[in-house]
Design an enzyme around this catalytic site. Structure first.
Site, PDB file in Angstrom:
ATOM      1  N   SER A  68      -7.119   4.854   9.562  1.00 41.64           N
ATOM      2  CA  SER A  68      -7.916   4.823   8.332  1.00 41.64           C
ATOM      3  C   SER A  68      -7.297   3.829   7.332  1.00 41.64           C
ATOM      4  CB  SER A  68      -7.965   6.240   7.742  1.00 41.64           C
ATOM      5  OG  SER A  68      -8.399   6.239   6.429  1.00 41.64           O
ATOM      6  N   LYS A 118      -8.653  -0.563   6.642  1.00 42.17           N
ATOM      7  CA  LYS A 118      -9.025  -1.126   5.334  1.00 42.17           C
ATOM      8  C   LYS A 118      -8.117  -2.293   4.965  1.00 42.17           C
ATOM      9  CE  LYS A 118      -8.909   3.128   3.868  1.00 42.17           C
ATOM     10  NZ  LYS A 118      -9.061   4.493   3.436  1.00 42.17           N
ATOM     11  N   ASP A 134     -14.759   3.957   8.418  1.00 46.58           N
ATOM     12  CA  ASP A 134     -13.708   4.797   7.848  1.00 46.58           C
ATOM     13  C   ASP A 134     -14.260   5.659   6.722  1.00 46.58           C
ATOM     14  OD1 ASP A 134     -10.962   5.711   7.280  1.00 46.58           O
ATOM     15  OD2 ASP A 134     -11.362   4.689   5.399  1.00 46.58           O
ATOM     16  N   HIS A 164       0.838  -1.194   0.000  1.00 47.84           N
ATOM     17  CA  HIS A 164       0.000   0.000   0.000  1.00 47.84           C
ATOM     18  C   HIS A 164       0.872   1.244   0.000  1.00 47.84           C
ATOM     19  CE1 HIS A 164      -3.538   2.447   0.887  1.00 47.84           C
ATOM     20  NE2 HIS A 164      -2.740   3.152   1.645  1.00 47.84           N
ATOM     21  N   ARG A 188     -13.835  14.043   8.044  1.00 48.66           N
ATOM     22  CA  ARG A 188     -12.530  14.667   8.294  1.00 48.66           C
ATOM     23  C   ARG A 188     -12.163  15.637   7.183  1.00 48.66           C
ATOM     24  NH1 ARG A 188      -8.987   9.823   8.125  1.00 48.66           N
ATOM     25  NH2 ARG A 188      -7.297  11.318   8.262  1.00 48.66           N
TER      26      ARG A 188
HETATM   27  N1  URA Z   1      -5.427   7.420   2.936  1.00 51.91           N
HETATM   28  C1  URA Z   1      -6.440   6.896   3.669  1.00 51.91           C
HETATM   29  O1  URA Z   1      -6.976   5.847   3.327  1.00 51.91           O
HETATM   30  N2  URA Z   1      -6.823   7.529   4.780  1.00 51.91           N
HETATM   31  C2  URA Z   1      -6.267   8.677   5.223  1.00 51.91           C
HETATM   32  O2  URA Z   1      -6.661   9.199   6.247  1.00 51.91           O
HETATM   33  C3  URA Z   1      -5.218   9.235   4.456  1.00 51.91           C
HETATM   34  C4  URA Z   1      -4.809   8.571   3.302  1.00 51.91           C
END
Ligand code: URA
Length: 437
Positions: free
Chosen positions: A183, A187, A161, A82, A168
């Protein structure tokens, strides 16, 4: 338990318990807790921070807020990689096939472009027919059969999220390190991979602008992964100038294919070889990192990584001939013009963010959520930091829909460059590694 008491506790800088965090996150997901209380809580977290234990509980609560995919019946280990997002960052496109061709299954969910940073799904969708819409049974079947799947996120993956992220975005609470770390990791954990390599980008074209912030984020995510029982390693890598030479969806697919043929730009090739070897070593495919490095070089040299890319594209409905004839299969822009250097000198800055923004302005990204992206547009660099350019020599080529768009892009890009009369050392690409062990 009451949401207002949990907000007050965080406002006063106290540590929340696992039960309080779970109550808040599940209450927000089920809409028992309204946006205004969640917004106040996010701001309290932004200002007061969270301990590693709180950040881990928050991550796990968000992962539990929706479907959690169990891939244990597919393979003993599933790898994921990622990136926190950057400009010209097409690493997944080349690394996925390379790792899969080396014998390690890769299953990942990717995103679309966000602001100035590109998205893997937008890039792959420039291949005619390719789709990211894959059901969970198809996801599993493709890992078994092909060893590589890249899908869009299902609606039910970490819905807490999804809600918190859009809140946010409009409450000035995106830059909180515990909120970013939880966050991303919620995932990753919900998507089922058990070995995860994180590429934390730092610099002008990244979320994290300083080494201190990037290091703190990398350490936090590695710690969360460990507490959640996953193998997680991280690298902090440079994003002051675009990665590789191509920026733009189809242009980046072409560059990834060229790299899988052993003809990629030096920095991009260095990064994918290093990250693929790191991931293979974490998955115990080889006994040593050196053996993993030799293996990935062999998979490029013998063409098997390229064949894996073609198989993966075909499995998701795309035209596999893209690997033999990228220029014929991928869309191309009608206007291609060079941007010429107004000075002679050594390039000392090629600011990544300006290239990302210009690619979006050319139509390669979205100004609004539902905009369609144009796969053909973008920019290809002809020189990078440390290269000497003569006055009149092309700095890059701009691929645009119209001459007016190309002129607009040229005006945006020229201030992204600086020249030095003396030699300049290019930035170090891989700045720090955080191992899982
Ligand atoms: N990528 C995400 O998935 N969440 C964040 O808060 C920032 C970057």
């Amino acid at each position: 338990m009451r949401a207002v008491d949990i907000i007050a506790k965080k406002r006063d800088g106290e540590e929340l318990s696992a039960e309080e965090i779970e109550f808040f996150i599940q209450g927000y997901t089920s809409e028992d807790i309204p946006d205004y209380q969640a917004a106040a809580w996010c701001m309290a977290v932004q200002l007061k921070g969270m301990t590693p234990a709180e950040t881990t509980e928050l991550t796990l609560s968000m992962a539990r807020s929706g479907q959690q995919i169990d891939l244990s019946d597919v393979a003993p280990l599933i790898a994921d990689k990622h990136s926190t997002g950057g400009v010209g960052d097409k690493v997944t496109l080349a690394l996925g096939p390379l790792v899969a061709a080396s014998g390690q299954p890769v299953g990942k969910m990717s995103g679309r472009g966000l602001g100035f940073s590109g998205g893997t799904l937008d890039k792959l969708e420039s291949i005619p027919g390719w789709t990211a819409e894959i059901s969970i049974p198809q996801f599993k079947e493709q890992i078994r059969r092909v060893g590589l799947v890249i899908a869009g996120q299902t609606a039910d993956l970490a819905p807490a999220d999804k809600k918190l992220y859009s809140l946010r975005d409009v409450t000035a609470t995106v830059p909180s390190l515990p909120l970013i770390a939880s966050s991303i990791m919620s995932k990753k954990i919900a998507a089922g991979a058990n070995v995860i390599l994180l590429d934390v980008k730092v610099g002008d074209g990244a979320f994290m602008q300083t080494m201190d912030d990037a290091t703190a984020l990398a350490e936090m995510m590695v710690a969360i992964g460990r507490l959640a029982g996953r193998t997680v390693a991280a690298r902090v890598t440079d994003m002051n100038q675009p990665l590789g030479l191509a920026i733009g969806n189809a242009l980046e697919v072409k560059e990834a294919i060229a790299t899988l043929k052993g003809r990629g730009p030096a920095d991009f090739t260095e990064l994918i070889l290093a990250e693929a070897a790191h991931l293979l070593h974490l998955c115990h495919i080889t006994d040593s990192l050196e053996a993993a490095q030799a293996l990935v070089r062999q998979k490029i040299a013998d063409g098997s990584a390229l064949r894996k890319f073609a198989d993966f594209v075909a499995a998701q409905g795309g035209d596999p001939h893209v690997v033999d004839d990228p220029d014929g299969v991928l869309p191309s822009a009608p206007v291609v013009i060079p941007l010429r250097s107004p000075h002679s000198g050594t390039l000392s800055a090629v600011r990544a963010r300006a290239f990302g923004m210009t690619s979006v302005a050319l139509g390669g990204g979205r100004a609004q959520k539902d905009d369609k992206v144009d796969p053909s547009v973008g920019i290809v660099l002809q020189a990078k930091i440390g290269d000497y350019v003569k006055q009149g020599q092309p700095l890059c080529t701009i691929h645009a829909r119209t001459q007016a768009d190309a002129n607009m892009a040229a005006a945006y890009l020229l201030p992204a460059y600086d020249w030095s009369p003396t030699p300049v050392t290019p930035p170090i690409l891989i700045k720090k590694t955080f191992d899982a062990h």
